[in-house]
Design a protein around this motif. Structure first.
Motif, PDB file in Angstrom:
ATOM      1  N   GLU A  26      14.366  60.381  59.300  1.00  0.00           N
ATOM      2  CA  GLU A  26      13.931  61.444  60.183  1.00  0.00           C
ATOM      3  C   GLU A  26      14.572  61.278  61.570  1.00  0.00           C
ATOM      4  N   GLY A  27      15.072  62.385  62.105  1.00  0.00           N
ATOM      5  CA  GLY A  27      15.595  62.369  63.466  1.00  0.00           C
ATOM      6  C   GLY A  27      17.029  61.886  63.602  1.00  0.00           C
ATOM      7  N   GLU A  28      17.673  61.506  62.504  1.00  0.00           N
ATOM      8  CA  GLU A  28      19.039  60.990  62.621  1.00  0.00           C
ATOM      9  C   GLU A  28      20.090  62.036  62.226  1.00  0.00           C
ATOM     10  N   THR A  29      21.219  61.948  62.912  1.00  0.00           N
ATOM     11  CA  THR A  29      22.353  62.806  62.577  1.00  0.00           C
ATOM     12  C   THR A  29      23.430  61.937  61.925  1.00  0.00           C
ATOM     13  N   HIS A  30      23.776  62.296  60.699  1.00  0.00           N
ATOM     14  CA  HIS A  30      24.823  61.553  60.000  1.00  0.00           C
ATOM     15  C   HIS A  30      26.064  62.426  59.836  1.00  0.00           C
ATOM     16  N   ILE A  31      27.212  61.754  59.924  1.00  0.00           N
ATOM     17  CA  ILE A  31      28.479  62.477  59.794  1.00  0.00           C
ATOM     18  C   ILE A  31      29.105  62.111  58.466  1.00  0.00           C
ATOM     19  N   LEU A  32      29.623  63.121  57.769  1.00  0.00           N
ATOM     20  CA  LEU A  32      30.293  62.855  56.498  1.00  0.00           C
ATOM     21  C   LEU A  32      31.781  63.165  56.662  1.00  0.00           C
ATOM     22  N   PHE A  33      32.587  62.078  56.641  1.00  0.00           N
ATOM     23  CA  PHE A  33      34.038  62.243  56.745  1.00  0.00           C
ATOM     24  C   PHE A  33      34.632  62.278  55.346  1.00  0.00           C
ATOM     25  N   GLY A  34      35.808  62.843  55.249  1.00  0.00           N
ATOM     26  CA  GLY A  34      36.503  62.816  53.967  1.00  0.00           C
ATOM     27  C   GLY A  34      37.643  63.796  53.986  1.00  0.00           C
ATOM     28  N   PRO A  35      38.730  63.476  53.273  1.00  0.00           N
ATOM     29  CA  PRO A  35      39.855  64.413  53.225  1.00  0.00           C
ATOM     30  C   PRO A  35      39.479  65.667  52.439  1.00  0.00           C
ATOM     31  N   ASN A  36      40.304  66.687  52.529  1.00  0.00           N
ATOM     32  CA  ASN A  36      40.069  67.906  51.757  1.00  0.00           C
ATOM     33  C   ASN A  36      39.990  67.552  50.271  1.00  0.00           C
ATOM     34  N   GLY A  37      39.021  68.160  49.588  1.00  0.00           N
ATOM     35  CA  GLY A  37      38.923  67.945  48.147  1.00  0.00           C
ATOM     36  C   GLY A  37      38.191  66.668  47.764  1.00  0.00           C
ATOM     37  N   SER A  38      37.604  65.967  48.721  1.00  0.00           N
ATOM     38  CA  SER A  38      36.949  64.699  48.385  1.00  0.00           C
ATOM     39  C   SER A  38      35.540  64.904  47.823  1.00  0.00           C
ATOM     40  N   GLY A  39      34.998  66.109  48.001  1.00  0.00           N
ATOM     41  CA  GLY A  39      33.669  66.397  47.451  1.00  0.00           C
ATOM     42  C   GLY A  39      32.592  66.595  48.512  1.00  0.00           C
ATOM     43  N   LYS A  40      32.990  66.715  49.776  1.00  0.00           N
ATOM     44  CA  LYS A  40      32.018  66.859  50.868  1.00  0.00           C
ATOM     45  C   LYS A  40      31.161  68.114  50.690  1.00  0.00           C
ATOM     46  N   SER A  41      31.840  69.241  50.501  1.00  0.00           N
ATOM     47  CA  SER A  41      31.084  70.499  50.365  1.00  0.00           C
ATOM     48  C   SER A  41      30.239  70.486  49.096  1.00  0.00           C
ATOM     49  N   THR A  42      30.772  69.855  48.037  1.00  0.00           N
ATOM     50  CA  THR A  42      30.007  69.767  46.785  1.00  0.00           C
ATOM     51  C   THR A  42      28.681  69.045  47.034  1.00  0.00           C
ATOM     52  N   LEU A  43      28.724  67.994  47.830  1.00  0.00           N
ATOM     53  CA  LEU A  43      27.489  67.258  48.119  1.00  0.00           C
ATOM     54  C   LEU A  43      26.480  68.163  48.831  1.00  0.00           C
ATOM     55  N   MET A  44      26.992  68.923  49.796  1.00  0.00           N
ATOM     56  CA  MET A  44      26.122  69.806  50.550  1.00  0.00           C
ATOM     57  C   MET A  44      25.531  70.906  49.664  1.00  0.00           C
ATOM     58  N   MET A  45      26.377  71.520  48.840  1.00  0.00           N
ATOM     59  CA  MET A  45      25.912  72.591  47.960  1.00  0.00           C
ATOM     60  C   MET A  45      24.908  72.054  46.941  1.00  0.00           C
ATOM     61  N   THR A  46      25.096  70.803  46.530  1.00  0.00           N
ATOM     62  CA  THR A  46      24.171  70.214  45.563  1.00  0.00           C
ATOM     63  C   THR A  46      22.820  69.932  46.217  1.00  0.00           C
ATOM     64  N   ILE A  47      22.856  69.473  47.458  1.00  0.00           N
ATOM     65  CA  ILE A  47      21.593  69.220  48.170  1.00  0.00           C
ATOM     66  C   ILE A  47      20.803  70.527  48.288  1.00  0.00           C
ATOM     67  N   MET A  48      21.547  71.643  48.503  1.00  0.00           N
ATOM     68  CA  MET A  48      20.881  72.940  48.660  1.00  0.00           C
ATOM     69  C   MET A  48      20.506  73.550  47.311  1.00  0.00           C
ATOM     70  N   GLY A  49      21.164  73.116  46.239  1.00  0.00           N
ATOM     71  CA  GLY A  49      20.783  73.582  44.900  1.00  0.00           C
ATOM     72  C   GLY A  49      21.563  74.771  44.381  1.00  0.00           C
ATOM     73  N   PHE A  50      22.784  74.979  44.869  1.00  0.00           N
ATOM     74  CA  PHE A  50      23.566  76.141  44.447  1.00  0.00           C
ATOM     75  C   PHE A  50      24.001  76.036  42.983  1.00  0.00           C
ATOM     76  N   SER A  51      24.123  77.209  42.334  1.00  0.00           N
ATOM     77  CA  SER A  51      24.518  77.210  40.928  1.00  0.00           C
ATOM     78  C   SER A  51      25.975  76.769  40.843  1.00  0.00           C
ATOM     79  N   GLY A  52      26.334  76.196  39.708  1.00  0.00           N
ATOM     80  CA  GLY A  52      27.708  75.724  39.534  1.00  0.00           C
ATOM     81  C   GLY A  52      27.864  74.255  39.900  1.00  0.00           C
TER      82      GLY A  52
END
Lengths: 252, 399
Positions: A26-52
């Motif tokens: 709680e209360g912390e800001t974390h940064i996720l680094f990674g090159p293009n295509g490493s799966g950063k957005s996939t992690l975010m979309m999975t946390i939110m529960g998007f289809s696919g």
């Protein structure tokens, strides 16, 4: 606040995230680094529960609840909010109405929030229709201000935004998270200390946004594997100096 | 394989074929009403559904035709004339010169029926320089089973005048079959503005064949809005507009919903004949099982004209959606564009709104309502509620 355990995620039959473990208190800001295509957005979309984005094993916990199979809107109502990198345009739907919808049952002053995001002139335009990169970001931040989530997921908030607007964007993020010096100026010391900051996971591959927001920790995602977790600025220095590949080699 | 091709092509046919057999071309006459407060409340409710209010509130004038009879016509303003077309022909000797000028009686079988067996229609004219503040309303109503109703309407917006007409077309609730043919000729004189809003609410098996021609002089503007949200057997119309003067403007908006069993073949043709003429055709169509053909044709015949066509169609679950945008340029220096899209609701849009806390059903209805929300000037206030209701009724078709 958010706890991810041994998460494996497939997209169209390919494993994109492999045994991810991540905790954001709680209360912390974390940064996720990674090159293009490493799966950063996939992690975010999975946390939110998007289809696919299919979770084949592991769990996502939020506020102590297992949300791994929960529908998107229930996660949102539980307190997760996301700012998309490329949000879809919706014809005929006014930005003003969406901002109201974002507030849910809470009473909200759309005009006032829009002033904070310098977005008053766009309230009567169709959502995201013909918005520039920077306008889309401000629209996303405005919606999050109305939604006021406890965990904020930001996907490349600085991409496509000019220098002048990055400063504004940083201020809005700080407002959203209840952090930063300007927030401190607006409130009395006691009020500020007693108010809890929100949690955040911020995706970046350039790291520019670190000049404007406070990060508590950084993580590096490389080829679907979280390979390093330490001070965010330190990680950024490493990446700038040696590149992602070296960063990955060091960690393994 | 060949059979399949024929079936698929069927959706695109130009429906100029003959009406179904067995209609009758006369109906019992209805007595003229000086006051509308004696109208059957059930009928008044049907009319209100298409924007026609018998109290006449916020209206400059009213025309109501039931079957083949003019039931009422009157206006509270000296700036505008409203009457049945046969009375108008007796009043104005010159009116005959406006009849059949923009629509040929030989165009098809429907126009021939209207010439040979005419059943009234309205004459509405705004006088030179008149700014008619409140809309004029007209209602064309069929109450008799199996009637083939043929009306001939003439609208004249005289020089420098401005007028808004709301036309509501409906049938009695119990009606099963019928045919409506409406020949309409609109004249927009120099620097005049005509706003024309037409709301259709026909029965499930009614055939509807409007035949419309519009002539716009220099500096004149025509704005036409068309709304059809409820089931109709089949509708076929393609008004032709002639922008026949410098800087003449035409704007067409349509909102169409086709439930199962419903065939809508609608479009607009605009001919841009003079420099500075501008045209815009926008259609938003949703099929929940019916067939929609959304046409649009712009023909640019002079330099410096500008046109834009936008056809967007959604197929919620099943149905056929056929967008046919056509642009013709005959000289250099014209600026014409079109945008057409047919598809289902984008899952990304639904999930995007769900990420803001909306459940799936609310997300879908929010998107559909937005889709139908063309900014239309001067729609009757009840219509927004009607659209909301149709959206919620079609909800289960989407999910």
């Amino acid at each position: 606040m958010l706890k991810i355990e041994d998460l494996v995620v497939e997209v169209e039959g390919h494993t994109i995230l492999n045994r991810i473990n991540l905790e954001i208190p709680e209360g912390e800001t974390h940064i996720l680094f990674g090159p293009n295509g490493s799966g950063k957005s996939t992690l975010m979309m999975t946390i939110m529960g998007f289809s696919g984005y299919r979770v084949t094993s592991g769990h996502i916990w939020f506020k102590g609840e297992d949300i791994t199979r929960m529908p998107i809107h229930e996660r949102a109502r539980l307190g997760i909010g996301v700012a998309f990198q490329r949000p879809p345009a919706i014809n005929g739907l006014k930005t003003r109405d969406v901002v109201s919808l974002c507030a849910g049952q809470k009473s909200t002053n759309v005009e006032e929030l829009a002033q904070k995001a310098n977005f008053v002139d766009f309230l009567d335009r169709d959502l995201n229709l013909n918005f520039s990169g920077g306008e889309m970001k401000r629209s996303e931040m405005l919606q999050l201000l109305a939604q006021s989530p406890d965990l904020v997921l930001l996907d490349e908030p600085e991409s496509g935004v000019d220098l002048e607007n990055v400063v504004l964007l940083g201020e809005i993020i700080n407002e959203l998270l209840g952090r930063g010096v300007r927030q401190r100026e607006k409130e009395s010391a006691i009020a500020h200390r007693s108010k809890k900051s929100k949690s955040a996971l911020v995706i970046t591959h350039t790291g520019h946004i670190l000049n404007y927001i406070t990060a508590d920790k950084g993580h590096v995602l490389y080829n679907g594997v979280l390979c390093c977790a330490r001070n965010a600025r330190e990680i950024l220095q490493w990446i700038r100096e040696y590149g992602y590949e070296e960063c990955f080699r060091c960690a393994s | 394989m060949r059979e399949l091709d024929v079936k698929n092509k069927a959706a695109t046919r130009q429906d100029n074929n003959s009406p179904k057999p067995g209609y009758k071309d006369q109906a019992d006459p209805h007595a003229y009403l000086e006051q509308l407060d004696r109208v059957d409340p059930e009928e008044a409710r049907q009319w209100l559904n298409v924007g026609v209010d018998i109290t006449g509130q916020n209206r400059s004038g009213t025309f109501i035709q039931k079957d083949c009879s003019v039931l009422h016509s009157g206006c509270g303003s000296g700036d505008v004339e409203i009457m049945g077309i046969s009375q108008a022909l007796q009043t104005h000797d010159w009116l005959k010169d406006y009849m059949w000028r923009l629509v040929s009686p030989e165009k098809d079988e429907y126009t021939r029926m209207t010439r040979d067996i005419p059943h009234e229609g309205y004459f509405i004219r705004s006088l030179p320089g008149a700014q008619v503040a409140e809309p004029v309303q007209s209602c064309l109503y069929i109450s008799e089973e199996g009637l083939s109703q043929h009306v001939h309407n003439v609208v004249i917006a005289e020089e420098n005048s401005s007028i808004h007409i709301i036309t509501g077309c409906a049938t009695a609730e119990h009606l099963r079959s019928g045919l409506h043919v409406g020949v309409s000729e609109f004249y927009v004189k120099k620097n005049a503005t005509l706003h024309f809003t037409m709301i259709h609410r026909w029965g499930e098996q009614i055939e509807v064949r409007p035949r419309t021609g519009i002539h716009v002089e220099e500096g004149g503007t025509v704005v036409s809005n068309y709304v059809s949200l409820r089931p109709v057997g089949s509708l076929q119309m393609n008004p032709v507009t002639y922008l026949a003067g410098k800087d003449a403007v035409a704007r067409f908006n349509s909102i169409l919903v086709a439930p199962p069993g419903c065939e809508l073949d609608t479009g607009s043709t605009v001919i841009l004949e003079h420099p500075g003429a501008r045209a815009e055709i926008i259609s938003r169509a949703i099929t929940t099982g019916g067939t929609i053909i959304a046409r649009g044709e712009m023909d640019a015949r002079a330099e410096g004209v500008k046109g834009h066509l936008e056809c967007k169609g959604l197929i919620l679950k099943e149905g056929i959606m056929h967008a046919i945008p056509e642009l013709v340029g005959r000289v250099p220096g014209v600026d014409m564009s079109h945008e057409a899209a047919v598809g289902k609701i984008d899952q990304r849009e639904i999930e995007y709104l769900m990420a803001r806390g909306l459940d799936e059903e609310t997300a879908v209805s929010t998107i559909v309502r937005g889709f139908l929300n063309v900014d239309i000037e001067g729609l009757p206030p009840g219509l927004a509620e009607e659209i909301d209701q149709v959206v919620s009724e079609t909800q289960h078709d989407a999910l």
